[in-house]
Design an enzyme around this catalytic site. Structure first.
Site, PDB file in Angstrom:
ATOM      1  N   ASP A 151     -26.706  49.395 -42.356  1.00 50.23           N
ATOM      2  CA  ASP A 151     -25.504  49.790 -41.632  1.00 50.23           C
ATOM      3  C   ASP A 151     -25.959  50.575 -40.395  1.00 50.23           C
ATOM      4  O   ASP A 151     -27.143  50.853 -40.206  1.00 50.23           O
ATOM      5  CB  ASP A 151     -24.531  50.586 -42.518  1.00 50.23           C
ATOM      6  CG  ASP A 151     -23.102  50.501 -41.982  1.00 50.23           C
ATOM      7  OD1 ASP A 151     -22.919  50.152 -40.801  1.00 50.23           O
ATOM      8  OD2 ASP A 151     -22.150  50.792 -42.734  1.00 50.23           O
ATOM      9  N   TRP A 152     -25.013  50.915 -39.567  1.00 51.68           N
ATOM     10  CA  TRP A 152     -25.264  51.543 -38.259  1.00 51.68           C
ATOM     11  C   TRP A 152     -26.156  52.782 -38.411  1.00 51.68           C
ATOM     12  O   TRP A 152     -25.733  53.791 -38.949  1.00 51.68           O
ATOM     13  CB  TRP A 152     -23.906  51.897 -37.647  1.00 51.68           C
ATOM     14  CG  TRP A 152     -23.905  52.487 -36.281  1.00 51.68           C
ATOM     15  CD1 TRP A 152     -24.051  53.806 -35.962  1.00 51.68           C
ATOM     16  CD2 TRP A 152     -23.712  51.782 -35.046  1.00 51.68           C
ATOM     17  NE1 TRP A 152     -23.966  53.965 -34.611  1.00 51.68           N
ATOM     18  CE2 TRP A 152     -23.755  52.749 -34.014  1.00 51.68           C
ATOM     19  CE3 TRP A 152     -23.519  50.446 -34.701  1.00 51.68           C
ATOM     20  CZ2 TRP A 152     -23.595  52.409 -32.667  1.00 51.68           C
ATOM     21  CZ3 TRP A 152     -23.352  50.125 -33.364  1.00 51.68           C
ATOM     22  CH2 TRP A 152     -23.403  51.086 -32.366  1.00 51.68           C
TER      23      TRP A 152
END
Ligand code: BGC
Length: 715
Positions: A243-244
Site C-alpha cells: 500500500d502507499w
C-alpha cells in the site's frame, strides 16, 4: 536485465504532478520505473509510455494504476451499496463500465475490489467494502474482478484488478482506520481470507498488502500471508504491491530500524512492488550485494510484474486511443449505474404503507434536507474522477417525475449534514405543514466515510435528529431517505418517521432510482450486507456470531430500567446480552422490505442424510402475495451444530435475486455440496465434518423456515 532495471520494475511512482517532469522522464528513460499511479490525462500517460517503450533500453511498458473503486466518471453506488443489491451480474457490469471509462485515459490497473470483511461500521472504509459476510463478499468480489478484467485482459477496455487489503484491515481496533488488528488464525482463515481466495480463483491479477499490523507483524512484512498462504497454499502467480508507502511504514510500526531493514522485510515477505516509497530504490541493490537478499527473490518479483504486463497485452499495445472506446457516460453506463442504485436501496421501515407515495392522490410534497440536491454528496468516497456534472440528484429527479402533477417544495434546511444550526427549521416546519407528505434527505456527506474517515458516533450527525422531530410534530407523513457511507445507528429517529429508505451513497444516477422508488415506479429490493446496531456499544455485532455457552434469548434479557432496587448480583438473565441494548440489532443482516409481501413455504430437502463428497438439494416455495411485481433476494443459511471448533449460529451459503409478479410463486432451489460446508478446524485444514445441520431459506438472516439433515461419515 541489469539489477537496476529489475529494481526499477519493482518501483511505482506517483505521477500526479502533470506532464512527466524532467526527473520522471529521466527515471523512465533509465528504466527505473515499473509503474505509475494517479495520472489520468491520456496525453501524458501516452507520453510516459512512449518514453518507457521507445527511449528506455529494454522498452518495457508501464502499469498505470488508479483507484477506480466504484466507477470512473460515471459513479456507481459505493461498494457497500452495491453489495446491498446481492446481484453479482449487475456488479460485474458496473465494474466493466468503470474499466472501459478508466481505460480511455490509459489506466490499465485498478486498486479494487476491496474485499476486507468489516464488522465495524465505525470504520470509514466499510463504505468501500462488500460488508460483513465472507460468502457474500467472495461472490461479489469475484464478480467485480470479472467485470474489470473481462474474459481477456489484453482486450481494449479491460484493466487489471487488485484484491485488497491483504489481510485483516477491516478488523482495525475500535474501527479506527489504520489501527492494530489481532485476528486468531482460525478466524482469519474462516472469515477474513475466503474472499481473497475467491479472488485468486477468479483470476485477479494483483494483491495489495494492508497498512495494518496483524498479530504483531504488519501485513507489508508478513511472510505468513504473502508467501505461505498466497503463494504456497493458493498458488497465486500475479503481482503483490504494497500500500502507499507501507514498506517504509514498517519502521514507524516499530518492526524495523530504518528503510533498509524495511526493504529487507518487505521483499523477503513477498512484496513485489513498492507503491510510492523509495525503500526498494535506495536499498535493494546493496541488500543483494551484501548477500542479505537472494537475487532469486528479486527475479521472482520481476517475473510476477512482467507476467501481468504480458497478460494485459502492453508489449503489443502500450498506447491508448480514447476514441476506440465508447464515450464516457454513454447510455449503457448510465443505465447500469441506475440499475445498481435502484437495486441497492434498502427499505428499513414502512409503517402503514406510507410508501410508495402516489402523485395521483396528493397535491404537494416537501423535499427537505442537506442531501436532497447535493450532486457531489451522493457520490461517496473515492471519487477522484467522478463527474459531479453527471449526477442526477433526488430533487431534480422528483421534479422531473412528478413536478408536472404536484407541487414540489424544496428546502435544504441545513448547510451540510453536520450543521448544528437550527435556524432554518421553522421554515422546514412551515413547508411541511403546507404539504401532503415530507421526504427528508438525511445521512452523511461523502467526506464522512472512506479512508481515514472513521467515526466513533455513527448516529445522524449535526442537528438532523432535531430536524426529524420538528417535522414529525406537524403530524404529516414523514419519509426519511438516508444517504450514507456506512450503517448508522438510527435508534434516535426510527420511531419518528413513517418510512426509511436507506440509499447508501448511490452514485451518479442515485436521484432517479430514489424518485422511482418513492413514487412506486419500482419496489425497493436491496437487503443489508451489514448489521445495523442499535447503539455503537454493540459493535462488533454481526449475524454469524458464535453461540457462546450462555446464549441470550428473549426471556433472559433484562433491561436496565427493569432491574429491582438492590437486586442481588445473580438475579439477572445470566446470558450474553447488554443491559441497555439487549442482544439484537436494530436491523439484521440480509433484511430489507418490499412494496409487495413475499411468503416462504414448504421447505424441502433432497435427503436428510448425505455422505461427505455428496450434494443436497434444498428448496422452498416463494410466493408474491402482495399487489405489485418485485424482486426478492432469497437467502440460504446453515448451522453446523457441532464442530471440532465451534461454529457460527448461522452462515450464508446461497442467495438468489428472483422477480415475481403479484400472485406468482416459484420453487427456489439450492444445491449444497459438503465442500460448501467445509471450515478450517483445529488443525488449520479446511474440511467438512460429519454431524447434524440446520438449514433455513428466507428473506433475511432471521429466516425461520427450517429443515435438518446430517452428514454421515464414510464407513
Ligand atoms: C489506500 C489504498 C489505495 C492507495 C492508492 C492508500 O492510501 O489504502 O486502498 O489504493 O492509497 O491510492
Amino acid at each position: 536485465m541489469t539489477l537496476a532495471e529489475k529494481i526499477g520494475q519493482m518501483r511505482q511512482i506517483n505521477a500526479s504532478d502533470g506532464y512527466p517532469p524532467d526527473w520522471l522522464g529521466d527515471e523512465l528513460r533509465a528504466g527505473r520505473v515499473g509503474s505509475i499511479l494517479n495520472n489520468v490525462d491520456v496525453g501524458m500517460v501516452n507520453e510516459m509510455q512512449r518514453i518507457a517503450v521507445e527511449e528506455s533500453r529494454l522498452g518495457i511498458p508501464l502499469l498505470v494504476g488508479r483507484d477506480v473503486i466504484h466507477g470512473f466518471k460515471t459513479v456507481m453506488p459505493i461498494p457497500l451499496g452495491q453489495a446491498a443489491t446481492w446481484n453479482p451480474d449487475l456488479i460485474r457490469d458496473g465494474a466493466s463500465v468503470a474499466a472501459r471509462e478508466a481505460a480511455t485515459t490509459g489506466v490499465n490497473w485498478t486498486f479494487a475490489p476491496m474485499i476486507d470483511i468489516s464488522r465495524d461500521a465505525r470504520w470509514g472504509r466499510i463504505a468501500e467494502s462488500l460488508g460483513e459476510d465472507a460468502y457474500l463478499t467472495s461472490e461479489l468480489g469475484a464478480a467485480m474482478v470479472r467485470g474489470f478484467q473481462g474474459d481477456d485482459l489484453s482486450e481494449s477496455g479491460t484493466i487489471a484488478a487488485c484484491a485488497k487489503h491483504f489481510a485483516g484491515y477491516g478488523a482495525a481496533e475500535s474501527g479506527r482506520d489504520y489501527a492494530t488488528t489481532n485476528i486468531p488464525e482460525n478466524e482469519l482463515r474462516n472469515v477474513y481470507l475466503p474472499p481473497f481466495q475467491a479472488a485468486v480463483d477468479s483470476g485477479v491479477s494483483s494483491f495489495m498488502t494492508s497498512f495494518s499490523d496483524l498479530d504483531g507483524v504488519p501485513a507489508t512484512g508478513n511472510a505468513f500471508l504473502l508467501r505461505q498462504v498466497l503463494r504456497d497454499e493458493w498458488a497465486f502467480d500475479g503481482l503483490v504491491v504494497s500500500d502507499w508507502d507501507s514498506v517504509r511504514q514498517l519502521q514507524i510500526h516499530g518492526l524495523t530500524e530504518n528503510d533498509r531493514e524495511s526493504a529487507f522485510e518487505a521483499v523477503t515477505a513477498g512484496v513485489d512492488m513498492e507503491m510510492h516509497g523509495d525503500a526498494y530504490a535506495n536499498h535493494l541493490e546493496s541488500l543483494i550485494e551484501d548477500g542479505r537478499v537472494d537475487i532469486a527473490t528479486v527475479d521472482a518479483s520481476v517475473a510476477n510484474i512482467l507476467r501481468i504486463k504480458f497478460r494485459l497485452g502492453l508489449f503489443e499495445n502500450p498506447f491508448t486511443d480514447p476514441d476506440s472506446l465508447p464515450p464516457i457516460g454513454d447510455p449503457e453506463a448510465l443505465e447500469t449505474a441506475e440499475q445498481l442504485a435502484l437495486q441497492s436501496v434498502v427499505m428499513l421501515r414502512n409503517e402503514g404503507g406510507a410508501l410508495p407515495l402516489s402523485a395521483e392522490s396528493m397535491n404537494s410534497v416537501a423535499v427537505i434536507g442537506p442531501l436532497a440536491d447535493a450532486p457531489i454528496e451522493q457520490l461517496g468516497t473515492w471519487i477522484f474522477d467522478g463527474d459531479r456534472e453527471l449526477s442526477i440528484t433526488p430533487m431534480h429527479a422528483i421534479h422531473t417525475l412528478v413536478g408536472h402533477d404536484i407541487d414540489v417544495r424544496y428546502l435544504r434546511a441545513m448547510e451540510t449534514s453536520r450543521s448544528h444550526s437550527t435556524e432554518a427549521f421553522d421554515e422546514a416546519v412551515e413547508i411541511a405543514s403546507e404539504t401532503d407528505a415530507v421526504v427528508l434527505f438525511l445521512g452523511e456527506e461523502s467526506i464522512l466515510s472512506g479512508e481515514a474517515h472513521s467515526r466513533a458516533d455513527i448516529s445522524l450527525p449535526g442537528a438532523q435528529a432535531e430536524l426529524v422531530r420538528r417535522v414529525r410534530a406537524t403530524g404529516k407523513p414523514v419519509i426519511a431517505v438516508i444517504l450514507a457511507g456506512r450503517p448508522l445507528t438510527l435508534t434516535d429517529i426510527v420511531d419518528d418517521v413513517d418510512a426509511i429508505l436507506f440509499a447508501w451513497h448511490p452514485g451518479t444516477m442515485g436521484g432517479s432510482a430514489i424518485a422511482d422508488i418513492l413514487f412506486g415506479r419500482q419496489s425497493p429490493s436491496g437487503k443489508l450486507p451489514a448489521t445495523f446496531p442499535r447503539m455503537v456499544g454493540q459493535i462488533p455485532i454481526y449475524y454469524n456470531q458464535k453461540n457462546t455457552g450462555k446464549p441470550p434469548s428473549p426471556d433472559t434479557v433484562v433491561h436496565i430500567d427493569d432491574i429491582d432496587a438492590h437486586a442481588p448480583q445473580l438475579s439477572l438473565g445470566m446470558t450474553a446480552f447488554h443491559l441497555d441494548a439487549g442482544y439484537t440489532p436494530l436491523f439484521p443482516f440480509g433484511f430489507g422490505l418490499s412494496y409487495t409481501r413475499f411468503e416462504y413455504r414448504d421447505i424441502e430437502i433432497g435427503s436428510d442424510e448425505i455422505r461427505l463428497g455428496e450434494s443436497l438439494l434444498v428448496s422452498a416455495e416463494l410466493a408474491n402475495v402482495g399487489d405489485v411485481a418485485a424482486d426478492e433476494i432469497v437467502q440460504l443459511y446453515v448451522r453446523d451444530l457441532v464442530g471440532s471448533v465451534t461454529r457460527p449460529v448461522r452462515e450464508l451459503k446461497g442467495f438468489r435475486r428472483v422477480r415475481l409478479e403479484p400472485g406468482e410463486s416459484a420453487r427456489i432451489e439450492f444445491t449444497l455440496h459438503t465442500d460448501d460446508l467445509a471450515f478450517v478446524g483445529r488443525d488449520m485444514q479446511r474440511s467438512a465434518e460429519p454431524g447434524e445441520f440446520h438449514v433455513w431459506i428466507g428473506g433475511s438472516s432471521e429466516a425461520d423456515l427450517q429443515a435438518n439433515f446430517r452428514i454421515v461419515a464414510d464407513d
